[in-house]
Scaffold this motif. Sequence first.
Motif, mmCIF file in Angstrom:
data_model
loop_
_atom_site.group_PDB
_atom_site.id
_atom_site.type_symbol
_atom_site.label_atom_id
_atom_site.label_comp_id
_atom_site.label_asym_id
_atom_site.label_seq_id
_atom_site.Cartn_x
_atom_site.Cartn_y
_atom_site.Cartn_z
ATOM 1 N N GLN A 130 0.926 3.987 -3.179
ATOM 2 C CA GLN A 130 0.702 4.994 -2.710
ATOM 3 C C GLN A 130 2.244 6.702 -3.659
ATOM 4 N N PHE A 131 2.889 5.831 -3.181
ATOM 5 C CA PHE A 131 4.102 6.992 -4.132
ATOM 6 C C PHE A 131 4.442 6.126 -5.841
ATOM 7 N N ILE A 132 3.216 5.291 -6.149
ATOM 8 C CA ILE A 132 3.195 5.448 -7.664
ATOM 9 C C ILE A 132 2.292 6.404 -7.945
ATOM 10 N N ASN A 133 1.027 7.086 -7.131
ATOM 11 C CA ASN A 133 -0.402 7.287 -7.324
ATOM 12 C C ASN A 133 0.870 8.516 -7.069
ATOM 13 N N GLU A 134 1.356 9.256 -5.718
ATOM 14 C CA GLU A 134 1.359 10.138 -5.351
ATOM 15 C C GLU A 134 3.037 11.407 -5.793
ATOM 16 N N ASP A 135 3.959 10.173 -6.230
ATOM 17 C CA ASP A 135 5.268 10.594 -6.749
ATOM 18 C C ASP A 135 5.619 10.311 -8.198
ATOM 19 N N LEU A 136 5.737 8.870 -8.731
ATOM 20 C CA LEU A 136 5.817 8.892 -10.205
ATOM 21 C C LEU A 136 5.631 9.583 -11.384
ATOM 22 N N ALA A 137 3.711 9.276 -10.503
ATOM 23 C CA ALA A 137 2.783 9.950 -11.652
ATOM 24 C C ALA A 137 2.916 11.158 -12.166
ATOM 25 N N VAL A 138 2.767 12.140 -10.712
ATOM 26 C CA VAL A 138 3.167 13.501 -10.652
ATOM 27 C C VAL A 138 4.453 13.906 -11.070
ATOM 28 N N ASN A 139 5.589 13.684 -10.995
ATOM 29 C CA ASN A 139 6.587 13.833 -12.032
ATOM 30 C C ASN A 139 7.350 13.036 -13.144
ATOM 31 N N LYS A 140 6.125 12.752 -13.684
ATOM 32 C CA LYS A 140 6.393 12.725 -15.121
ATOM 33 C C LYS A 140 7.233 10.692 -15.114
ATOM 34 N N ILE A 169 17.549 2.307 -7.913
ATOM 35 C CA ILE A 169 17.186 1.982 -6.295
ATOM 36 C C ILE A 169 18.235 1.295 -6.194
ATOM 37 N N TRP A 170 19.215 0.987 -5.226
ATOM 38 C CA TRP A 170 19.646 -0.898 -4.859
ATOM 39 C C TRP A 170 19.569 -1.179 -3.410
ATOM 40 N N THR A 171 18.501 -0.675 -2.475
ATOM 41 C CA THR A 171 17.974 -0.639 -1.531
ATOM 42 C C THR A 171 16.386 -1.470 -1.844
ATOM 43 N N ASN A 172 16.031 -1.830 -0.609
ATOM 44 C CA ASN A 172 14.988 -2.776 -0.600
ATOM 45 C C ASN A 172 13.996 -1.482 -0.656
ATOM 46 N N ALA A 173 12.616 -1.724 -1.344
ATOM 47 C CA ALA A 173 11.824 -0.896 -0.595
ATOM 48 C C ALA A 173 11.207 0.834 -0.268
ATOM 49 N N ASP A 174 10.919 0.051 0.693
ATOM 50 C CA ASP A 174 11.046 0.266 1.829
ATOM 51 C C ASP A 174 12.479 1.483 2.436
ATOM 52 N N SER A 175 13.329 0.942 2.587
ATOM 53 C CA SER A 175 14.231 1.764 2.875
ATOM 54 C C SER A 175 14.495 2.619 1.933
ATOM 55 N N PHE A 176 14.411 2.184 1.002
ATOM 56 C CA PHE A 176 14.333 3.954 -0.089
ATOM 57 C C PHE A 176 13.057 5.212 0.232
ATOM 58 N N LEU A 177 11.727 4.149 0.011
ATOM 59 C CA LEU A 177 11.126 4.944 0.228
ATOM 60 C C LEU A 177 10.984 5.542 1.992
ATOM 61 N N ASP A 178 11.628 5.133 2.928
ATOM 62 C CA ASP A 178 12.100 6.452 4.013
ATOM 63 C C ASP A 178 12.819 7.088 3.614
ATOM 64 N N GLU A 179 13.870 6.453 3.005
ATOM 65 C CA GLU A 179 15.158 7.806 2.602
ATOM 66 C C GLU A 179 14.282 8.772 1.844
ATOM 67 N N TYR A 180 13.772 8.457 1.259
ATOM 68 C CA TYR A 180 12.504 9.690 -0.410
ATOM 69 C C TYR A 180 11.514 10.876 1.128
ATOM 70 N N GLU A 181 11.227 10.596 2.092
ATOM 71 C CA GLU A 181 10.358 10.715 2.374
ATOM 72 C C GLU A 181 10.852 11.651 3.575
ATOM 73 N N ASP A 195 0.421 -1.492 -0.285
ATOM 74 C CA ASP A 195 -0.157 0.239 -0.004
ATOM 75 C C ASP A 195 1.147 1.130 0.013
ATOM 76 N N ARG A 196 2.170 0.823 0.756
ATOM 77 C CA ARG A 196 2.487 2.473 0.759
ATOM 78 C C ARG A 196 3.349 2.700 -0.322
ATOM 79 N N PHE A 197 3.900 1.474 -1.286
ATOM 80 C CA PHE A 197 4.590 1.995 -2.488
ATOM 81 C C PHE A 197 3.313 2.305 -3.419
#
Length: 373
Positions: free
Chosen positions: A52-62, A330-342, A48-50
Amino acid sequence: MLLHQRPVLSALLFCLLLSNALQAQSNIDKLLPVRAFCISAPKPKSLDRFLQFINEDLAVNKINTLVLRIDFNYQFKSHPELQDSFSLSEQDVKKLVNACKQHNIHLIPQINLLGHQSWAGITNNLLKKYPELDETPAVQMPALYVWPNPDSLYCKSYCPLHPAVHTIVFDLVDEICDVFETDAFHAGMDEVFYIGDFRCPRCAGKDKAVLFAGEINTIRNHLAIKKRKLWIWGDRLIDGRTTGVGEWEGSFNNTQNAINLISKDVIICDWHYDKAEPTPVYFTKNKFSVITSTWRKPAVAIAQIQDMVKYRQAAKPAIKKLYKGIMQTIWTNADSFLDEYEAAKTATNKEENTQANCFMAMINEINKISQVR
């Protein structure tokens, strides 16, 4: 202002904003047709967290392409013995598919083929369950992994000439492509240090470039049956010695001549993380479509985007279409990246060399050039 004028002005403002947005989208599609993001697929608990990242970050940023490294993070029906303990279900994957469809994001699954069948001291699922497929069974996994080591062990490879290997891996490939409803598949194929080992009863003495090209073409031809395209990393097709890029970003074991032997419709993801190398020109001169790939240095990502735009602007039409765009890896797992990105989104220092800062630099540059008329 008269009250009846307000709706008219609001409509005009909306039309202006829409026109600007459509112009920006048209600009960026012309300058960088592919804006990709590559990351390991989330585990079920983080889905679910990922999304949200697709919807609110990837799509919005082209971002219009998402490469998800699946490997064994799926509940395979064809080979359940190969799935990880906590893996995505078919229903989980369909949520990813639907989110990407909603935003016109091209979704591409990846399973590492040939190389990367181990990591450090851990053997990955394929060779763990089917050790007979190992190209170098005499090389034992160490209790404590260090590099360099006497066996030159980085990652294990499967033997591309073993008679059973493609029956197994193509079951996985077909199943994952079907569930992802995709027209493309990323096979990895990077950093293959073990190939044509002198102890292998099938590969010993054979030209390593021919072996490498043979495996690429075998995968490509299998995918083509269902009109799917093959994507790979490009490092093994570069001569690491003559170019000076080294043994990680280029080949030191003579696989580079495979570039003359593989199908020209293979898509090359050309990764360089410390410098914006001019190797996309090398791939397009050899008639391959190329996507330059970045990792954690913001300055490198910006330079790679600017170079790609220049390459496209300077090239004749037949070559221009081969310069596809850029991909953040991205060469960490998805959760680690999302923590870093937020955390990075609210930080004041954007120059630090991290994956999140690199991604933000990439999307900022994409948004910047999309505004150029």
